[in-house]
Design an enzyme around this catalytic site. Structure first.
Site, short mmCIF file in Angstrom:
data_model
loop_
_atom_site.label_atom_id
_atom_site.label_comp_id
_atom_site.label_asym_id
_atom_site.label_seq_id
_atom_site.Cartn_x
_atom_site.Cartn_y
_atom_site.Cartn_z
N LYS A 16 0.83 -1.22 0.00
CA LYS A 16 0.00 0.00 0.00
C LYS A 16 0.86 1.26 0.00
O LYS A 16 0.50 2.26 -0.61
CB LYS A 16 -0.91 0.04 1.23
CG LYS A 16 -1.92 -1.09 1.29
CD LYS A 16 -2.76 -1.01 2.53
CE LYS A 16 -2.02 -1.25 3.83
NZ LYS A 16 -1.47 -2.59 4.02
N GLY A 40 4.21 -0.44 8.55
CA GLY A 40 5.52 -0.09 8.00
C GLY A 40 5.36 0.05 6.50
O GLY A 40 5.12 -0.93 5.82
N HIS A 41 5.40 1.27 6.01
CA HIS A 41 5.17 1.49 4.58
C HIS A 41 6.49 1.87 3.92
O HIS A 41 7.11 2.86 4.28
CB HIS A 41 4.10 2.57 4.38
CG HIS A 41 2.73 2.09 4.79
ND1 HIS A 41 1.65 2.91 4.95
CD2 HIS A 41 2.28 0.85 5.06
CE1 HIS A 41 0.59 2.18 5.29
NE2 HIS A 41 0.96 0.94 5.37
P1 IMP Z 1 -0.54 -5.40 16.70
O1 IMP Z 1 -1.23 -4.59 15.65
O2 IMP Z 1 0.86 -4.94 16.97
O3 IMP Z 1 -1.37 -5.52 17.94
O4 IMP Z 1 -0.38 -6.90 16.12
C1 IMP Z 1 -1.50 -7.74 15.90
C2 IMP Z 1 -1.32 -8.59 14.64
O5 IMP Z 1 -1.34 -7.75 13.50
C3 IMP Z 1 0.02 -9.33 14.58
O6 IMP Z 1 -0.19 -10.55 13.90
C4 IMP Z 1 0.89 -8.43 13.73
O7 IMP Z 1 1.93 -9.13 13.09
C5 IMP Z 1 -0.14 -7.93 12.74
N1 IMP Z 1 0.20 -6.61 12.17
C6 IMP Z 1 0.07 -5.41 12.75
N2 IMP Z 1 0.45 -4.42 11.92
C7 IMP Z 1 0.80 -5.02 10.77
C8 IMP Z 1 1.23 -4.53 9.49
O8 IMP Z 1 1.36 -3.33 9.25
N3 IMP Z 1 1.49 -5.48 8.56
C9 IMP Z 1 1.33 -6.80 8.77
N4 IMP Z 1 0.90 -7.31 9.94
C10 IMP Z 1 0.63 -6.42 10.93
#
Ligand code: IMP
Length: 449
Positions: A16, A40-41
């Protein structure tokens, strides 16, 4: 096209950031509306890589305003670091280009510590979070005890909120077997937050008002989603999800405008699937081909560096994502990566343990864990050129793949990306192509109610 919502149609990391960077040239404001620096973009412009976690990916275009809406949870340390990094690179000389909603909830130091402590204590039941404090901050928001940006910039009010917040966090940390915050550490935290508050105060402004003003002046608004449909707290693979709604409807709620602004939706999918963290993934590859995709696609998290799990494109999951987002058009990324395989597969349906074939996405993770993917095999594509001017520039094998996706999913594919750099893509909808005319906007600054 007055507004466009760009959202992930998988488990995040669909590319994205690159697309928003390209589409931002055609937008007057780019708005983030959920999530935080768990995102992380990655953007590559003229060979220079920029990774953004919080500031919208439109920031590299000097005519574009970027806004962080009320639905985003903001880590003040990260916001200040990204602003400093962009300023050092000469990409944010005009600070009026960045507006942060005073209603954003703030990720406080204890939210990060609690996130990590909970993951640690959960053992094999952990979610695999990014440990950025996202979940605990949204919990406090829902529990009506969170700290919002307008409080964060008021030193006296903030001091009181920190003392109460630390007290509550300490009891939870101790219950999890972690160290509580003690005297000096708390005073240092207060001082540090006051300093960050001073730096952030000039950025605050009314995001909803800004969007409406821009729209009324004939400008275009691009909403930048983070994570993806399958990580949506309601419609994703709960409980292995993030803590916000990532679906397109959240663009309106998370920025302070009505739902009509979220009617044109670009869903982004890779030509295969990846996932970071725990949770079911029916088309996951546990073979050497999975490793090959990870290496070829550079599938390592932009936020945590974790290796991403890799698998085939999953049409069952994609149809679900298309429905919950109201996707009107699709972008397919990393087609170049898939094209390097001598053969590839696509998951068209699932099979339950009793042999029943289903084509709807199960909501129960225990069911999703047990399904087997029903796969269709394809002969590999011919090499793709990195410069594409028209659909016919793609080899026939790649054209057939895109046609197959459109037929299976019922939405047009309007962008095909074949590399990380700006320019390594084909845009098939003229309305998405850059056509930037400036509009006059007076940013509604100020944190007051
Ligand atoms: P949290 O958002 O840090 O609470 O993580 C919850 C879940 O969402 C985990 O499986 C993370 O690896 C996943 N996750 C959160 N942000 C991203 C992202 O930007 N890309 C891919 N996975 C994400």
């Amino acid at each position: 096209m007055k507004s466009l919502v760009c959202v992930g149609a998988q488990w995040g990391d669909e590319g994205k950031g690159k697309l928003v960077d390209i589409l931002a040239e055609n937008a007057h404001v780019v708005v983030r509306f959920q999530g935080g620096n768990n995102a992380g973009h990655t953007l590559v412009v003229d060979g220079v890589q920029t990774i953004l976690h919080l500031v919208p990916s439109g920031i590299l275009h000097e005519n574009t305003t970027c806004a962080i809406g009320n639905g985003v949870v903001v880590d003040p340390e990260v916001l200040v670091q990204e602003v400093e990094m962009l300023q050092a690179r000469g990409k944010l000389d005009d600070m009026s280009r960045l507006v942060v909603s005073p209603m954003c909830h703030v990720i406080m130091p204890w939210h990060k510590r609690l996130d990590a402590a909970r993951e640690q204590a959960s053992g094999s039941h952990k979610i695999g979070t990014t440990r950025r404090g996202i979940g605990p901050t949204y919990e406090d928001k829902a529990a009506r005890r969170g700290i919002r940006m307008y409080e964060f910039i008021q030193p006296q009010r903030l001091t009181e909120r920190i003392r109460t917040g630390v007290m509550m966090a300490n009891s939870m940390l101790e219950a999890l077997g972690d160290e509580p915050y003690l005297g000096v550490e708390i005073e240092e935290m207060i001082q540090r937050c006051h300093k960050l508050g001073e730096e952030i105060a000039p950025l605050l402004g009314d995001v909803g008002e800004l969007i409406v003003q821009i729209g009324e002046s004939g400008g275009r608004v691009l909403f930048e989603g983070a994570q993806g449909a399958l990580l949506d707290v309601d419609h994703g693979t709960y409980p292995y999800v993030t803590s916000s709604n990532c679906a397109a409807a959240q663009a309106a709620l998370g920025s302070g405008v009505g739902p009509a602004w979220a009617s044109e939706v670009l869903g982004v999918t890779k030509a295969y699937t990846t996932r970071v963290g725990e949770g079911p993934f029916p088309s996951e590859l546990h073979t050497a081909v999975g490793e090959q995709l990870r290496e070829l696609g550079g599938e390592f998290g932009a936020t945590t560096g974790r290796p991403r799990r890799c698998g085939w494109l999953d049409l069952v999951a994609l149809r679900h994502a298309i429905r919950i987002n109201g996707v009107t058009q699709l972008a397919v990324t990393k087609l170049d990566v898939l094209s390097k395989l001598s053969e590839y597969q696509v998951c068209e349906a699932y099979e339950l343990p009793d042999g029943t074939r289903i084509d709807r996405f199960p909501y129960d993770p225990l069911v999703l864990e047990q399904v087997k993917p029903v796969l269709k095999a394809f002969v590999g594509m011919d090499d793709l050129p990195s410069t594409l001017n028209k659909f016919e520039d793609l080899p026939g094998s790649a054209q057939s793949f895109v046609a197959y996706l459109q037929e299976q999913l019922g939405v047009p594919v309007t962008i095909i990306s074949v590399g990380p750099q700006r320019g390594e893509e084909l845009i098939l909808d003229a309305a998405l192509v850059p056509n930037h005319q400036s509009v006059a906007v007076a940013t509604a600054r100020g944190a007051q109610a």
